[in-house]
Scaffold this active site. Structure first.
Site, mmCIF file in Angstrom:
data_model
loop_
_atom_site.group_PDB
_atom_site.id
_atom_site.type_symbol
_atom_site.label_atom_id
_atom_site.label_comp_id
_atom_site.label_asym_id
_atom_site.label_seq_id
_atom_site.Cartn_x
_atom_site.Cartn_y
_atom_site.Cartn_z
ATOM 1 N N LYS A 57 5.085 20.514 49.375
ATOM 2 C CA LYS A 57 4.882 21.394 48.101
ATOM 3 C C LYS A 57 5.535 20.821 46.957
ATOM 4 O O LYS A 57 4.731 20.539 45.649
ATOM 5 C CB LYS A 57 5.291 22.807 48.399
ATOM 6 C CG LYS A 57 5.124 23.788 47.285
ATOM 7 C CD LYS A 57 6.083 24.922 47.010
ATOM 8 C CE LYS A 57 7.398 24.702 46.504
ATOM 9 N NZ LYS A 57 8.110 25.882 46.212
ATOM 10 N N ASP A 74 2.177 27.385 48.215
ATOM 11 C CA ASP A 74 3.717 27.781 48.372
ATOM 12 C C ASP A 74 3.605 28.981 49.098
ATOM 13 O O ASP A 74 2.548 28.983 49.894
ATOM 14 C CB ASP A 74 4.148 28.096 47.015
ATOM 15 C CG ASP A 74 3.542 29.226 46.246
ATOM 16 O OD1 ASP A 74 2.527 29.778 46.848
ATOM 17 O OD2 ASP A 74 4.101 29.872 45.551
#
Ligand code: SF4
Length: 153
Positions: A57, A74
């Protein structure tokens, strides 16, 4: 250092990680990561993923902010994707592919939708007690329609 980032929470752990990250960037790249901007996407991602504390991420957030065609996933985006049925597993790459296949292939658009989904996850499709009553996705949402189905049984 720890005091400067105190508002972000877990400041002592984070300060240690930032110091370690800085050390590696200094040792490995002489403190200069600007070459990543011009590197091909996969090469840039590999270099970022080799840094301590940098996961998929974080790497993708950096890359999309540099204008590269990638979509960061996320915890909010994972939850929304599973509820809507856009993805069937928590697999990072699967969720990423699903959104990238759906959206106009443009880094600016990926970043915009990424940020909007996070806000949507904070305000409406919350982890606990999602506000389905005010959500515009009700008709197409697996999670909502399963609940409704169970309530009607
Ligand atoms: S209907 Fe509910 S679960 Fe589905 S996306 Fe909207 S808020 Fe989330």
């Amino acid at each position: 250092m720890a005091n400067a980032i105190k508002p972000a929470g877990m400041h002592r752990v984070r300060a240690r990680k930032i110091i370690e990250l800085s050390r590696v960037i200094l040792e490995k790249y002489g403190g200069d990561l600007t070459w990543i901007r011009d590197a091909p996407l996969e090469e840039a991602r590999r270099a970022l993923l080799e840094l301590p504390g940098v996961g998929e991420k974080t790497a993708d957030v950096i890359l999309v902010n540099l204008g590269k065609p990638t979509f960061p996933v996320d915890t909010h985006i994972t939850r929304i994707s599973l509820r809507l049925g856009i993805a069937r597993s928590r697999n990072y790459r699967e969720i990423q592919r699903a959104w990238m296949n759906t959206l106009t292939p443009d880094p600016g658009r990926y970043l915009e939708v990424h940020l909007k989904l996070i806000q949507f996850g904070r305000d409406v499709c919350k982890a606990r007690n999602p506000r389905c009553d005010v959500c515009g996705f009700k008709d197409v949402c697996n999670y909502y329609n399963n609940i409704k189905g169970r309530a009607g049984q």
